[in-house]
Design an enzyme around this catalytic site. Structure first.
Site, PDB file in Angstrom:
ATOM      1  N   GLU A 169       0.873  -1.151   0.000  1.00  0.00           N
ATOM      2  CA  GLU A 169       0.000   0.000   0.000  1.00  0.00           C
ATOM      3  C   GLU A 169       0.925   1.219   0.000  1.00  0.00           C
ATOM      4  O   GLU A 169       1.852   1.283   0.818  1.00  0.00           O
ATOM      5  CB  GLU A 169      -0.866   0.034   1.267  1.00  0.00           C
ATOM      6  CG  GLU A 169      -1.824   1.233   1.258  1.00  0.00           C
ATOM      7  CD  GLU A 169      -2.565   1.467   2.569  1.00  0.00           C
ATOM      8  OE1 GLU A 169      -2.191   0.867   3.592  1.00  0.00           O
ATOM      9  OE2 GLU A 169      -3.515   2.282   2.551  1.00  0.00           O
TER      10      GLU A 169
ATOM     11  N   ARG B 278       5.616 -13.142   9.352  1.00  0.00           N
ATOM     12  CA  ARG B 278       6.341 -11.904   9.052  1.00  0.00           C
ATOM     13  C   ARG B 278       7.650 -11.860   9.829  1.00  0.00           C
ATOM     14  O   ARG B 278       7.855 -12.585  10.800  1.00  0.00           O
ATOM     15  CB  ARG B 278       5.473 -10.692   9.396  1.00  0.00           C
ATOM     16  CG  ARG B 278       5.271 -10.554  10.907  1.00  0.00           C
ATOM     17  CD  ARG B 278       4.339  -9.393  11.267  1.00  0.00           C
ATOM     18  NE  ARG B 278       4.467  -8.294  10.348  1.00  0.00           N
ATOM     19  CZ  ARG B 278       3.427  -7.602   9.868  1.00  0.00           C
ATOM     20  NH1 ARG B 278       2.200  -7.913  10.233  1.00  0.00           N
ATOM     21  NH2 ARG B 278       3.613  -6.596   9.057  1.00  0.00           N
TER      22      ARG B 278
ATOM     23  N   LYS C 297       4.718   0.294  11.728  1.00  0.00           N
ATOM     24  CA  LYS C 297       4.610   1.588  11.061  1.00  0.00           C
ATOM     25  C   LYS C 297       4.396   2.705  12.068  1.00  0.00           C
ATOM     26  O   LYS C 297       4.986   3.772  11.974  1.00  0.00           O
ATOM     27  CB  LYS C 297       3.459   1.518  10.051  1.00  0.00           C
ATOM     28  CG  LYS C 297       3.422   2.667   9.091  1.00  0.00           C
ATOM     29  CD  LYS C 297       2.578   2.330   7.873  1.00  0.00           C
ATOM     30  CE  LYS C 297       3.309   1.443   6.887  1.00  0.00           C
ATOM     31  NZ  LYS C 297       2.496   1.103   5.714  1.00  0.00           N
TER      32      LYS C 297
END
Length: 560
Positions: free
Chosen positions: A37, A265, A275
């Site tokens: 994204e 992950r 983030k």
RNA sequence: AGGGGAGUCGCCAAGUGGUAAGGCAUCGGAUUUUGAUUCCGACAUUCGCAGGUUCGAUCCCUGCCUCCCCUGCCA
């Protein structure tokens, strides 16, 4: 990508792909995608995903698309698109003509939504977000149907058309998939697939005021692109039933249904990869920006001197599986050393200088010494460094009273001046505060490196040096880990409290003249110190700035 | 009325009904004009725990324990 790069070892994803290829499951097609994204900068965790997806395509003769998942106009920007493209390319991968944007599918996504409505598989809900939440149920109780759940197909179609036409304000209506409000999987409790957002999109401008959500968009995008293996992280495991539900309904009109495969992950010690936390570090000024070399962003890594090959090696080395795991930062650092050792030319820099005076060496003599540019690659040649009576050496290469095992300079001991002579230490000078001013020695004339018999005198120690009359100055930024604990912010503690106050030290170092013309991003090994890179932002010819990428392994400081 | 995942050496990670790959780290030792690199050697009688099935179980069955994810009109 060099052919010599070894392919990764077996893992469960490779097993699936190999089976599929053998059974011709996807008509022989093998296609993956990296779907970021564009709402921020890529970090080390993305590098794992990029190397995985592109690496798989490379190894199995397939293709990997770069697709931007740009369905949320309020968060996404072209600036991020550009930065992501640069980062993926920097990592060494090529999507060829397969650059896509989910926003390019908006028209088709809209048509597919009408198809779902027409079949009774989607409806317009007019509850507020709060009402929807209240009716969603909980872990122990099923949700309740929306009072709007049984609107007629015609009414739904009309409302949806008017949503698109801009007749309603944000939040007034949403389009929901009609699945099962009693499902134990929340993702199937009639998920919202379209919302109204009167916002300008970075690519479609003001064409749309309704935007599809991730779950609806992603699976369709994968299918339209004829992706075979849609690889994502573990938290999407619960979304897979929805991914499959949508594509099953749309099978007659799309005719392709990729397999979603989830992997764990990356978790890395001594950094934060969320983030939110990264934004906090940048916005509150704890680092200098998104490309700060201490930040685990790819743009930061690049500026620090980490290499793309190092990341690829790292990805292969840590493997991929479904178990949550923590990789120690030292593994990444070692991968960088491994790559840099092969590619970085050697240079000399004295970071913490003190004078060494060779008392029996003529003051007016300039003598050339030949230093190989790379100990393993002789084809890289040599360069000359000038030896004079007065030199700079590292302050910690001298110890008045040596500790056990120390074999560098101390009174009476011999060391070799790298690429030059063996010298014998005679003592040192101190100022009135006891601070070391200069070390003294005498050289042994018959021991010059490269001359016959130079090895007749053995010296265990071997130190680097620079002529005080020929050395130049440069700014050197010594980077260390950003946090000083393996798990910053663990157990609910404020992660900012775990910041390493000494993560950056800026010094003025002595460098050999050959370093003055270093090109931006050129990697070097400063012998006996570590790997350094000419800063791609601030370094200038004649005024170089070097960043420490990673230090050399040092079994001496470790044992001390 | 909860659902979805995961637990194999210090850290990763293969494997699979036939008796535990590999990498990294670590520890020895060799080479070395970087205390680097390189090289050689060592390194899980054991696969979360407890039962069961079997000639044989890390793998199959049962129960249990621990950890991660899930109630955005984010992705």
């Amino acid at each position: 990508m060099p052919d010599t790069e070894k392919t990764a070892p077996s893992n469960f994803i490779r097993a699936i792909i190999e089976d599929d290829l053998a059974s011709h499951k996807w008509s022989g097609r093998m296609a993956t995608r990296f779907p970021p994204e564009p709402n921020g900068y890529l970090h080390y965790g993305h590098a794992k995903s990029i190397c995985l997806n592109f690496g798989l395509a490379r190894d199995y003769g397939g293709i990997c698309h770069l697709r931007f998942d740009d369905t949320n106009p309020e968060k996404e920007e072209q600036e991020y698109v550009d930065a992501i493209i640069d980062a993926v390319r920097w990592l060494g991968f090529d999507w060829h003509e397969h650059l896509y944007f989910a926003s390019d599918y908006f028209d088709r996504l809209y048509e597919f939504a009408k198809y779902l409505i027409a079949h009774g598989w989607a409806y317009v809900d007019s509850q507020t977000a709060d009402e929807m939440r209240e009716r969603r149920g909980s872990h122990i109780e099923p949700g309740e149907d929306s009072p709007y759940r049984n609107r007629s197909v015609d009414e739904n179609l009309d409302l949806f058309r008017r949503m698109k036409a801009g007749e309603f304000a944000d939040g007034v209506h949403v389009l929901r998939a009609r699945i099962d409000m009693a499902s134990p999987n929340f993702n199937l409790r009639d998920p919202v697939i379209y919302r109204i957002r009167h916002a300008e999109h970075h690519r479609t401008g003001n064409k749309w005021c309704i935007y599809p959500l991730y779950d609806y968009t992603h699976c369709i995008s994968d299918a339209l692109e004829r992706i075979s293996h849609s690889i994502c992280t573990l938290e999407f495991e619960d979304h897979r039933p929805l991914y499959d539900w949508i594509l099953d309904r749309l099978q007659p009109v799309i005719g392709w249904h990729p397999q979603q495969i989830e992997f764990a992950r990356l978790n890395l010690t001594y950094v934060v990869l969320s983030k939110r936390k990264l934004i906090g570090l940048v916005e509150q000024g704890y680092v200098d920006g998104w490309d700060d070399p201490r930040l685990p962003t790819l743009i930061g890594a690049r500026r620090r001197g980490y290499t793309a090959a190092g990341f690829r090696l790292f990805t292969d080395r840590i493997g991929v599986a479904k178990a949550d795991s923590w990789i120690d930062m030292s593994v990444l650092e070692e991968c960088m050393r491994e790559d840099l050792n092969l590619v970085a030319e050697r240079r000399i820099a004295v970071l913490n200088p003190v004078r060494l005076i060779i008392d029996n060496y003529p003051a007016d003599r300039d003598e050339l010494c030949h230093a190989p540019n790379h100990p393993l690659k002789h084809e890289l040649g040599t360069r000359d460094v000038v030896l004079t009576r007065e030199l700079w050496i590292e302050r910690d290469d001298y110890m008045e009273s040596p500790s056990k095992g120390y074999f560098r300079l101390f009174p009476g001991n011999r060391v070799r001046l790298r690429y030059a002579y063996v010298v014998e230490c005679t003592g040192a000078e101190y100022d009135e505060h006891g601070g070391l001013i200069a070390v003294h020695c005498n050289y042994l004339p018959d021991t010059k490196s490269g001359t016959p018999g130079s090895d007749s005198v053995k010296a265990k120690g071997n130190i680097h040096w620079l002529s005080t009359t020929h050395a130049a100055d440069a700014e050197v930024r010594l980077y260390d880990r950003l946090f000083n604990v393996p798990h910053p912010g663990a157990d609910g503690r404020d992660y900012l409290l775990d910041l390493n106050p000494d993560s950056r030290q800026i010094i003025s170092a002595r460098i050999e003249p050959a370093l003055m013309q270093a090109a931006a991003e050129q990697n070097f090994q400063f012998e006996r110190h570590g790997y350094f890179v000419a800063d791609r932002v601030d370094s200038r010819p004649d005024k170089p700035v070097f960043n420490r990428t990673v230090g050399l392994k040092d079994t001496w400081v470790k044992s001390a």
